[in-house]
Design an enzyme around this catalytic site. Structure first.
Site, mmCIF file in Angstrom:
data_model
loop_
_atom_site.group_PDB
_atom_site.id
_atom_site.type_symbol
_atom_site.label_atom_id
_atom_site.label_comp_id
_atom_site.label_asym_id
_atom_site.label_seq_id
_atom_site.Cartn_x
_atom_site.Cartn_y
_atom_site.Cartn_z
ATOM 1 N N CYS A 107 0.817 -1.214 0.000
ATOM 2 C CA CYS A 107 0.000 0.000 0.000
ATOM 3 C C CYS A 107 0.855 1.271 0.000
ATOM 4 O O CYS A 107 1.430 1.612 -1.017
ATOM 5 C CB CYS A 107 -1.022 -0.002 1.135
ATOM 6 S SG CYS A 107 -2.335 1.215 0.845
ATOM 7 N N HIS A 210 -3.681 -5.356 0.050
ATOM 8 C CA HIS A 210 -3.317 -5.636 1.438
ATOM 9 C C HIS A 210 -3.259 -7.142 1.734
ATOM 10 O O HIS A 210 -4.197 -7.692 2.332
ATOM 11 C CB HIS A 210 -4.311 -4.959 2.390
ATOM 12 C CG HIS A 210 -4.123 -3.478 2.485
ATOM 13 N ND1 HIS A 210 -3.209 -2.896 3.347
ATOM 14 C CD2 HIS A 210 -4.691 -2.463 1.793
ATOM 15 C CE1 HIS A 210 -3.246 -1.585 3.197
ATOM 16 N NE2 HIS A 210 -4.131 -1.288 2.264
ATOM 17 N N GLU A 212 -1.779 -8.567 4.006
ATOM 18 C CA GLU A 212 -1.790 -8.819 5.461
ATOM 19 C C GLU A 212 -3.189 -9.101 5.990
ATOM 20 O O GLU A 212 -3.349 -9.630 7.081
ATOM 21 C CB GLU A 212 -1.114 -7.661 6.219
ATOM 22 C CG GLU A 212 -1.959 -6.412 6.438
ATOM 23 C CD GLU A 212 -2.000 -5.495 5.224
ATOM 24 O OE1 GLU A 212 -1.581 -5.907 4.136
ATOM 25 O OE2 GLU A 212 -2.478 -4.347 5.384
#
Ligand code: MN
Length: 233
Positions: A107, A210, A212
């Site tokens: 990001c 993203h 994660e």
């Protein structure tokens, strides 16, 4: 011993505090690394020690970069900025690249890397980019928001062995012009760059989405952390 991975800290302006989303750390842990949250210090000695000590570096999400860093006037639509992080990250990235250590950007990370290589950013997608693609999805963030097309003959294509995928999306800025030496690996349907790498570096990858939030349920996203950790060993 597991490789130490330096994680660039998130900054909470209201509390004047650094913090971390567990997904970044867990993604590294589950891929076999040991994450270490770095201090928000841009001192030369601290940056050099971080660059020497850690085996790889995760450039995380966060505030907008100061537009002056890519030679633009600040648009009204730019969000909060954190000059201390800008200084730390640009200084650290330079030292890490000089040592040819692996870098993974997420990001803000892809935006930071792009600017470090002389690229520019779109300062606000809703007001400046004519698109129907949802780049700022509502929670939950572990669900897909848009499709990406993966370019053949790129490391991402080799890793995933496919030409398309679904990713989440939570960003209001993006790459406008690509930094020198960086190559795109994936595009959104509206032409936005969603992943880059640096062909002359051993491992310098960055994504606009993203992973994660996705690695627990999406094997492809888990593979991103694993590829990064493999390069760090
Ligand atoms: Mn997106």
């Amino acid at each position: 011993m597991k490789p130490l991975i330096g994680v660039l800290p998130l900054y909470d302006k209201e509390k004047d505090s650094i913090w971390m989303l567990p997904g970044y750390l867990d993604g590294i842990l589950e891929a076999g690394g040991f994450p270490v949250i770095l201090p928000l210090s841009s001192g030369v000695e601290e940056i050099e020690q971080a660059a020497e000590t850690c085996a790889g570096f995760l450039f995380t999400g966060g505030q907008d970069l100061a537009p002056i860093l890519y030679g633009r006037e600040r648009s009204d639509a730019v969000g909060e900025i954190c000059e201390a992080r800008d200084r730390l990250e640009l200084g650290l990235l330079r030292e890490v690249i000089a040592r040819e250590k692996p870098v993974f950007g997420i990001c803000r990370g892809i935006q930071l890397i792009n600017v470090a290589f002389g690229g520019t950013l779109c300062q606000d997608i809703p007001s400046l980019w004519d698109t129907q693609v949802v780049h700022a999805q509502k929670p939950p963030y572990d669900e897909p928001a848009h499709r990406i097309t993966i370019l053949p003959d790129t490391p991402l294509s080799a890793l995933w062995n496919c030409g398309e995928a679904q990713v989440n999306s939570y960003h209001h800025q993006c790459i406008q012009t690509l930094g020198e030496g960086l190559a795109p690996m994936a595009y959104a349907p509206d032409g936005m760059v969603e992943a880059v790498f640096h062909p002359a570096q051993r491992f310098l990858w960055a994504v606009q989405w993203h992973p994660e939030f996705l690695f627990r349920t999406d094997q492809k996203q888990r593979m991103l952390f694993e590829a990064f950790l493999k390069a760090c060993r």
